[in-house]
Design an enzyme around this catalytic site. Structure first.
Site, PDB file in Angstrom:
ATOM      1  N   LYS A  65       4.483   1.032   8.802  1.00 49.40           N
ATOM      2  CA  LYS A  65       4.621   2.331   8.149  1.00 49.40           C
ATOM      3  C   LYS A  65       3.961   3.435   8.969  1.00 49.40           C
ATOM      4  O   LYS A  65       4.463   4.544   9.033  1.00 49.40           O
ATOM      5  CB  LYS A  65       4.002   2.249   6.748  1.00 49.40           C
ATOM      6  CG  LYS A  65       4.887   1.504   5.778  1.00 49.40           C
ATOM      7  CD  LYS A  65       4.224   1.341   4.425  1.00 49.40           C
ATOM      8  CE  LYS A  65       3.382   0.110   4.394  1.00 49.40           C
ATOM      9  NZ  LYS A  65       2.505  -0.012   3.267  1.00 49.40           N
ATOM     10  N   ARG A  92       5.388 -12.628   9.878  1.00 49.98           N
ATOM     11  CA  ARG A  92       6.056 -11.343   9.637  1.00 49.98           C
ATOM     12  C   ARG A  92       7.473 -11.376  10.159  1.00 49.98           C
ATOM     13  O   ARG A  92       7.769 -12.100  11.097  1.00 49.98           O
ATOM     14  CB  ARG A  92       5.422 -10.235  10.480  1.00 49.98           C
ATOM     15  CG  ARG A  92       4.129  -9.847  10.151  1.00 49.98           C
ATOM     16  CD  ARG A  92       3.627  -8.686  10.991  1.00 49.98           C
ATOM     17  NE  ARG A  92       2.564  -8.157  10.200  1.00 49.98           N
ATOM     18  CZ  ARG A  92       2.683  -7.096   9.401  1.00 49.98           C
ATOM     19  NH1 ARG A  92       3.773  -6.375   9.379  1.00 49.98           N
ATOM     20  NH2 ARG A  92       1.687  -6.727   8.649  1.00 49.98           N
ATOM     21  N   GLU A 126       0.870  -1.162   0.000  1.00 49.25           N
ATOM     22  CA  GLU A 126       0.000   0.000   0.000  1.00 49.25           C
ATOM     23  C   GLU A 126       0.915   1.222   0.000  1.00 49.25           C
ATOM     24  O   GLU A 126       1.808   1.311   0.848  1.00 49.25           O
ATOM     25  CB  GLU A 126      -0.884  -0.006   1.255  1.00 49.25           C
ATOM     26  CG  GLU A 126      -1.885   1.128   1.243  1.00 49.25           C
ATOM     27  CD  GLU A 126      -2.730   1.198   2.521  1.00 49.25           C
ATOM     28  OE1 GLU A 126      -2.659   0.276   3.344  1.00 49.25           O
ATOM     29  OE2 GLU A 126      -3.438   2.205   2.670  1.00 49.25           O
TER      30      GLU A 126
END
Ligand code: ATP
Ligand code: MG
Length: 559
Positions: A273, A263, A37
């Site tokens: 982010k 992750r 994204e």
């Protein structure tokens, strides 16, 4: 496994891909995607996903798309779109001509949603957000049907079209999938597919005022692109039934398989982010590419190499369990790579003047220095020597203990590539601080060897007359704790000493030519690189990449 191991690690994802290929699924094709994204810069966690997605495609002769998952306009920006591409390329991966934007599919998402409405699988709900949340139930209580759940297909089609046409206020209605409000999986309790949001989009401008939700847009995008294996992180495990449900309802469409993996987490780091953006906005760091940031661009500026990051990602591999890796492990792979490629140089970060009294005034010599003992092809360079030098202040003690193998009054040391020197006098200022050392040298010891005399210490040095001045930035962890969020807000765990700026450092003149991206070893100190952002020909700035001592390898030996 070592970094040089040529056999790729096998893991459950590769095992699944191999089973699929053997079974002839997707005609044996492997097609993955990396779907960031564009709401921030990429970080080291993304590198794991990039290495995995592009890596398996490479390994099985397949393809990997870059797809910007840009259907959440309020947080997205073209600056991010550009930085993400730069970072993936720098890591060494190539999406060829397969750069896609989920926003390019908005019309197709819309058409697919209309099909679901027609089939009675989606409806427009007009509950306010809070009531809708109440109706959703909890993990141990089923949800309740919305009173709007039984709207007719015609009414739903009409309402959805008017939502798109901008007839309603933001938040007035949503489109929901019609699945099961009593499902034990909350993700299946009639999840929202569209919301009304009048926000300017960085690509589609003001064309749309309804935007699809991630779960709807993501799987459908995968299907449009013919993705075979949609690799995502573990938190999407409970979304997989929804991923499959949407594609089943559309029916006549390619069916990718979602597989989840853990992750990457690193000690002393936050890795989202959103959290990194706060560091930038609060000006705790100089920007997304601050060399202390765990972003790809920050690490590049700090002097990390793509090879080191890829070797690290390969080493940690892929698993189903969330774990946190030590930052020191990443640095271990960095050192291994830098050791093989960094040019050795001499630089004095905390200079102390040395005058060699028996060296003729005005004389200079150019001595030969080896550029990289690990790589003969790196050759040699000329290093100037003269009567006045700088050594590291910490390499001299006025009253040294026996085991101090550096310089002290009356003691002899070797200067790297040069001569043996003996300290004869310590010069102090009025405040009693040492400002200069007077020494003598042994002309017979040129090149650093003499008649078999035992000289334990070898110091780095720089000729005062030839030295170039530089600012050197020395970094420490941005956060004090291994887990910056253990005590609550990570902003309270910031390390006040994460940046030390050393002005007036003295470098050997060959470093004037330092190019961004070229790693150097300052002998006995660590690995450094020129700062690509702030360094100017007449005002050099270097970043310390990492020190020489490998704390991770050392800890492994002790185990
Ligand atoms: P962030 O919270 O940092 O924004 P995200 O998952 O929301 O992370 P995306 O831009 O959606 O970020 O991520 C693109 C891809 O990178 C996704 O497939 C995501 O699963 C993967 N990814 C993100 N963070 C990590 C991580 N720490 N380890 C491995 N993969 C990650
Ligand atoms: Mg995100």
């Amino acid at each position: 496994m070592t970094t040089n191991d040529p056999t790729p690690s096998t893991d459950f994802i590769r095992a699944q891909i191999e089973r699929d290929r053997e079974a002839g699924k997707n005609d044996g094709r492997v097609h993955t995607r990396f779907p960031p994204e564009p709401n921030g810069y990429l970080h080291i966690g993304h590198a794991k996903s990039i290495c995995l997605n592009f890596g398996v495609a490479q390994q099985y002769g397949g393809k990997c798309n870059l797809r910007f998952d840009d259907t959440n306009p309020e947080k997205e920006d073209t600056e991010y779109v550009e930085s993400i591409q730069e970072d993936i390329r720098w890591l060494g991966f190539d999406w060829e001509d397969r750069l896609f934007y989920a926003s390019d599919y908005l019309e197709r998402f819309y058409e697919a949603a209309v099909k679901l409405i027609r089939d009675g699988k989606a409806y427009v709900d007009s509950l306010d957000a809070e009531t809708m949340r109440e109706y959703r139930g909890t993990t141990h209580e089923p949800g309740k049907d919305s009173p709007y759940r039984d709207r007719t297909v015609e009414e739903n089609l009409d309402m959805f079209a008017r939502m798109r046409d901008g007839e309603f206020e933001d938040g007035a209605h949503v489109l929901r999938a019609k699945i099961d409000m009593a499902s034990p999986n909350i993700n299946l309790r009639d999840p929202t597919m569209y919301r009304i949001r009048r926000v300017h989009h960085h690509r589609t401008g003001d064309d749309w005022c309804i935007y699809p939700m991630y779960d709807w847009a993501h799987g459908v995008s995968d299907a449009f692109e013919g993705i075979t294996h949609s690799l995502c992180t573990l938190e999407f495990e409970h979304h997989r039934p929804l991923y499959d449900w949407f594609l089943e309802q559309i029916g006549d469409i390619h069916r990718p398989q979602q597989i989840e993996f853990a992750r990457l987490n690193l000690t002393h780091t936050v890795m989202s982010k959103r959290k990194l953006l706060r560091l930038v906005e609060d000006e705790v760091v100089s920007g997304w590419n601050d060399p202390r940031m765990p972003t790809i661009s920050g690490m590049r500026r700090r002097g990390f190499t793509p090879d080191a990051i890829r070797a690290f990602c390969e080493h940690i591999g892929i698993s189903k369990f969330n774990a946190t890796h030590e930052f020191a492990l990443l640095e271990h792979f960095l050192r291994q790579d830098l050791n093989s490629r960094a040019l050795r140089t001499m630089a004095v970060l905390d200079p102390l003047k040395v005058v060699i009294e028996n060296y003729p005034e005005g004389q200079e010599e150019w001595l030969e220095g080896i550029n990289n003992p690990e790589d003969e092809s790196a050759g040699t360079r000329k290093v100037p020597f003269g009567r006045e030098l700088y050594i590291e202040r910490g390499d001299f003690l006025e009253d040294p203990p026996k085991k101090f193998f550096r310089l002290g009054p009356g003691r002899e040391v070797r200067l790297r590539f040069a001569y043996y020197i003996t300290c004869t006098e310590v010069v102090k200022n009025d405040a009693g601080e040492i400002v200069e050392l007077r020494c003598t040298y042994d002309p017979e010891s040129r090149g650093g060897t003499a008649d078999g005399r035992k000289v334990k210490g070898t110091l780095h040095w720089v000729s005062a007359q030839h030295a170039v001045d530089a600012e050197v930035r020395v970094y420490d962890q941005l956060f004090q704790s291994e887990d910056p969020e253990a005590g609550g807000d990570y902003m309270t765990d910031l390390n006040p000493d994460s940046l030390e700026v050393k002005a007036g450092c003295k470098l050997e003149p060959s470093l004037v030519e330092a190019a961004p991206g070229q790693p150097y070893q300052f002998e006995r100190i660590g690995y450094f690189c020129v700062d690509a952002e702030d360094s100017k020909p007449d005002a050099l700035v270097f970043n310390k990449t990492v020190g020489l001592r490998d704390s991770w390898a050392k800890a492994q030996k002790k185990k």
